[in-house]
Design a protein around this motif. Structure first.
Motif, PDB file in Angstrom:
ATOM      1  N   ASN A  85     114.884  20.071  51.560  1.00  0.00           N
ATOM      2  CA  ASN A  85     114.066  18.973  51.065  1.00  0.00           C
ATOM      3  C   ASN A  85     112.633  19.036  51.580  1.00  0.00           C
ATOM      4  OD1 ASN A  85     113.594  16.259  49.822  1.00  0.00           O
ATOM      5  ND2 ASN A  85     113.310  15.672  51.971  1.00  0.00           N
ATOM      6  N   LYS A  86     112.433  19.598  52.761  1.00  0.00           N
ATOM      7  CA  LYS A  86     111.082  19.679  53.324  1.00  0.00           C
ATOM      8  C   LYS A  86     110.242  20.738  52.623  1.00  0.00           C
ATOM      9  CE  LYS A  86     111.933  16.416  56.224  1.00  0.00           C
ATOM     10  NZ  LYS A  86     111.324  15.073  56.078  1.00  0.00           N
ATOM     11  N   ASN A  87     110.884  21.625  51.888  1.00  0.00           N
ATOM     12  CA  ASN A  87     110.206  22.514  50.933  1.00  0.00           C
ATOM     13  C   ASN A  87     109.116  23.372  51.590  1.00  0.00           C
ATOM     14  OD1 ASN A  87     110.085  23.520  48.352  1.00  0.00           O
ATOM     15  ND2 ASN A  87     108.780  21.894  47.539  1.00  0.00           N
ATOM     16  N   LEU A  88     109.422  23.919  52.763  1.00  0.00           N
ATOM     17  CA  LEU A  88     108.430  24.718  53.471  1.00  0.00           C
ATOM     18  C   LEU A  88     108.123  26.032  52.768  1.00  0.00           C
ATOM     19  CD1 LEU A  88     109.598  23.896  57.069  1.00  0.00           C
ATOM     20  CD2 LEU A  88     107.409  23.300  56.056  1.00  0.00           C
ATOM     21  N   SER A  89     109.013  26.470  51.897  1.00  0.00           N
ATOM     22  CA  SER A  89     108.711  27.655  51.090  1.00  0.00           C
ATOM     23  C   SER A  89     107.489  27.418  50.213  1.00  0.00           C
ATOM     24  CB  SER A  89     109.921  28.028  50.227  1.00  0.00           C
ATOM     25  OG  SER A  89     110.995  28.465  51.016  1.00  0.00           O
ATOM     26  N   LEU A  90     107.350  26.200  49.708  1.00  0.00           N
ATOM     27  CA  LEU A  90     106.164  25.846  48.915  1.00  0.00           C
ATOM     28  C   LEU A  90     104.904  25.970  49.759  1.00  0.00           C
ATOM     29  CD1 LEU A  90     104.667  24.589  46.487  1.00  0.00           C
ATOM     30  CD2 LEU A  90     105.299  22.336  47.391  1.00  0.00           C
ATOM     31  N   LEU A  91     104.943  25.477  50.979  1.00  0.00           N
ATOM     32  CA  LEU A  91     103.775  25.561  51.865  1.00  0.00           C
ATOM     33  C   LEU A  91     103.419  27.016  52.149  1.00  0.00           C
ATOM     34  CD1 LEU A  91     101.626  24.434  53.730  1.00  0.00           C
ATOM     35  CD2 LEU A  91     103.407  24.058  55.463  1.00  0.00           C
ATOM     36  N   THR A 113     112.973  22.577  63.686  1.00  0.00           N
ATOM     37  CA  THR A 113     114.165  23.389  63.504  1.00  0.00           C
ATOM     38  C   THR A 113     115.073  22.695  62.501  1.00  0.00           C
ATOM     39  OG1 THR A 113     115.952  24.555  64.672  1.00  0.00           O
ATOM     40  CG2 THR A 113     115.472  22.306  65.378  1.00  0.00           C
ATOM     41  N   GLY A 114     116.095  23.387  62.048  1.00  0.00           N
ATOM     42  CA  GLY A 114     116.984  22.815  61.046  1.00  0.00           C
ATOM     43  C   GLY A 114     117.801  23.906  60.373  1.00  0.00           C
ATOM     44  N   HIS A 115     118.726  23.488  59.502  1.00  0.00           N
ATOM     45  CA  HIS A 115     119.662  24.463  58.952  1.00  0.00           C
ATOM     46  C   HIS A 115     119.045  25.410  57.931  1.00  0.00           C
ATOM     47  CE1 HIS A 115     120.081  21.087  56.009  1.00  0.00           C
ATOM     48  NE2 HIS A 115     120.190  22.063  55.144  1.00  0.00           N
ATOM     49  N   VAL A 153      99.951  19.234  56.828  1.00  0.00           N
ATOM     50  CA  VAL A 153     100.472  19.315  55.460  1.00  0.00           C
ATOM     51  C   VAL A 153     101.945  18.918  55.439  1.00  0.00           C
ATOM     52  CG1 VAL A 153     100.847  20.759  53.439  1.00  0.00           C
ATOM     53  CG2 VAL A 153      98.856  21.171  54.903  1.00  0.00           C
ATOM     54  N   LEU A 154     102.283  18.001  54.540  1.00  0.00           N
ATOM     55  CA  LEU A 154     103.665  17.611  54.287  1.00  0.00           C
ATOM     56  C   LEU A 154     104.045  18.118  52.898  1.00  0.00           C
ATOM     57  CD1 LEU A 154     106.146  15.950  55.277  1.00  0.00           C
ATOM     58  CD2 LEU A 154     105.197  14.008  54.030  1.00  0.00           C
ATOM     59  N   SER A 155     105.081  18.952  52.836  1.00  0.00           N
ATOM     60  CA  SER A 155     105.438  19.606  51.567  1.00  0.00           C
ATOM     61  C   SER A 155     106.747  19.098  50.983  1.00  0.00           C
ATOM     62  CB  SER A 155     105.551  21.123  51.796  1.00  0.00           C
ATOM     63  OG  SER A 155     106.433  21.423  52.868  1.00  0.00           O
ATOM     64  N   GLN A 199     103.837  19.589  43.212  1.00  0.00           N
ATOM     65  CA  GLN A 199     104.735  20.479  43.953  1.00  0.00           C
ATOM     66  C   GLN A 199     104.713  21.888  43.364  1.00  0.00           C
ATOM     67  OE1 GLN A 199     108.522  18.795  45.021  1.00  0.00           O
ATOM     68  NE2 GLN A 199     107.669  16.754  45.243  1.00  0.00           N
ATOM     69  N   THR A 200     103.496  22.454  43.338  1.00  0.00           N
ATOM     70  CA  THR A 200     103.304  23.841  42.938  1.00  0.00           C
ATOM     71  C   THR A 200     102.374  24.499  43.955  1.00  0.00           C
ATOM     72  OG1 THR A 200     101.319  23.446  41.592  1.00  0.00           O
ATOM     73  CG2 THR A 200     103.466  23.185  40.496  1.00  0.00           C
ATOM     74  N   PRO A 201     102.513  25.809  44.179  1.00  0.00           N
ATOM     75  CA  PRO A 201     101.618  26.489  45.122  1.00  0.00           C
ATOM     76  C   PRO A 201     100.147  26.350  44.749  1.00  0.00           C
ATOM     77  CG  PRO A 201     103.488  27.888  44.597  1.00  0.00           C
ATOM     78  CD  PRO A 201     103.552  26.714  43.654  1.00  0.00           C
ATOM     79  N   GLN A 202      99.854  26.407  43.441  1.00  0.00           N
ATOM     80  CA  GLN A 202      98.465  26.336  43.002  1.00  0.00           C
ATOM     81  C   GLN A 202      97.849  24.972  43.330  1.00  0.00           C
ATOM     82  OE1 GLN A 202     101.061  27.327  41.132  1.00  0.00           O
ATOM     83  NE2 GLN A 202     100.652  29.529  40.939  1.00  0.00           N
ATOM     84  N   SER A 203      98.586  23.894  43.033  1.00  0.00           N
ATOM     85  CA  SER A 203      98.071  22.557  43.300  1.00  0.00           C
ATOM     86  C   SER A 203      97.932  22.313  44.797  1.00  0.00           C
ATOM     87  CB  SER A 203      99.004  21.508  42.685  1.00  0.00           C
ATOM     88  OG  SER A 203      98.539  20.200  42.969  1.00  0.00           O
ATOM     89  N   MET A 204      98.935  22.749  45.562  1.00  0.00           N
ATOM     90  CA  MET A 204      98.845  22.554  47.012  1.00  0.00           C
ATOM     91  C   MET A 204      97.692  23.355  47.603  1.00  0.00           C
ATOM     92  SD  MET A 204     101.704  23.023  50.003  1.00  0.00           S
ATOM     93  CE  MET A 204     102.343  21.339  49.758  1.00  0.00           C
ATOM     94  N   ALA A 205      97.534  24.589  47.165  1.00  0.00           N
ATOM     95  CA  ALA A 205      96.443  25.421  47.680  1.00  0.00           C
ATOM     96  C   ALA A 205      95.086  24.785  47.378  1.00  0.00           C
ATOM     97  CB  ALA A 205      96.520  26.817  47.067  1.00  0.00           C
ATOM     98  N   LYS A 206      94.912  24.311  46.162  1.00  0.00           N
ATOM     99  CA  LYS A 206      93.644  23.676  45.788  1.00  0.00           C
ATOM    100  C   LYS A 206      93.385  22.434  46.623  1.00  0.00           C
ATOM    101  CE  LYS A 206      91.126  21.778  41.820  1.00  0.00           C
ATOM    102  NZ  LYS A 206      91.174  21.504  40.354  1.00  0.00           N
ATOM    103  N   THR A 207      94.418  21.630  46.873  1.00  0.00           N
ATOM    104  CA  THR A 207      94.252  20.390  47.625  1.00  0.00           C
ATOM    105  C   THR A 207      93.985  20.680  49.094  1.00  0.00           C
ATOM    106  OG1 THR A 207      95.780  19.337  46.079  1.00  0.00           O
ATOM    107  CG2 THR A 207      95.262  18.119  48.078  1.00  0.00           C
TER     108      THR A 207
END
Length: 247
Positions: A85-91, A113-115, A153-155, A199-207
């Protein structure tokens, strides 16, 4: 809070527990979710109000001075339980994009940390910038890291409220957050709303690029004031003094 997922028994218990009751939701998103659940089981609360969790502002600011993080270069920071849920792959995808376009030079520090940690580590190892992605593990007091970060950053895909954003703001650090049907929209208002991303890499990168470079000076005290202990206590006192149900 007990949330039913569709079975008859869970809906039955939800109705028994919460029908005609005064209910407090920690964010507008949770309030909307609860109202939807009430509608599904053809039930109503006596009253449902939004009152956020209080932020110990003085404590966060005091403990943010407890030590200096052992890092001598600028960095972007994430602090969270490491779960899907924390979606760190997006970050990490957004970070890769920014580095590939030479938009930033900061390192990326991930605290927690986490599973899902091994999956996120594997994702980072595939990055051409893997040497700039740092995993610290669990840190008992992450506030000094927040204070020193260039950006927090919160993803997440979903957050009940997003207290970690308030903690970063209390440390005087600008924040970027993903948009979702979650409590972050109760925090990311007015000047902060420009730092909400899709919740896209492009939008997060721009922001992230905008937040790092736009030069806007935030009034951090105003951003966190609605979540101060005094403000939250006032909300509860107002609610207790107002006996009329909301229809």
């Amino acid at each position: 809070m007990f949330i039913p997922t569709g079975t008859f028994l869970k809906r039955f218990y939800f109705k028994k527990l919460y029908e005609g009751k005064n209910v407090i939701a920690i964010s507008s998103a949770i309030q909307e979710k609860l109202l939807s659940l009430y509608a599904q089981i053809r039930s109503v609360p006596r009253r449902i109000e939004v009152i956020g969790n209080p932020l110990k502002i003085d404590y966060v600011r005091e403990t943010s001075q407890a030590y200096l993080p052992e890092i001598d270069v600028p960095y972007i920071l994430s602090v969270s339980r490491i779960t899907p849920n924390k979606n760190l792959s997006l970050l990490i995808d957004a970070y890769n994009l920014l580095r590939s376009e030479e938009k930033i030079t900061q390192k990326l520090v991930i605290i927690g940390t986490g599973h899902d940690l091994e999956n996120v580590r594997a994702k980072a190892q595939k990055s051409p910038y893997k040497d700039s992605i740092i995993f610290t593990g669990q840190v008992s007091n992450p506030y000094p890291w927040m204070r020193k970060a260039d950006l927090f950053v919160l993803s997440s895909k979903f957050e009940g409220l997003g207290m970690v954003l308030l903690e970063a703001l209390a440390c005087g650090t600008k924040v970027v957050s993903t948009k979702s049907k979650s409590g972050v929209t109760d925090i990311m208002k007015e000047d902060l709303s420009r730092y909400l991303c899709d919740q896209t890499p492009q939008s997060m990168a721009k922001t992230i690029e905008t937040a790092l470079n736009d030069g806007i000076k935030l009034d951090y005290d105003s951003c966190i004031a609605p979540f101060s202990p005094r403000s939250i206590l006032d909300d509860f006192e107002r609610l207790l003094n107002d006996s009329h149900p909301v229809t």
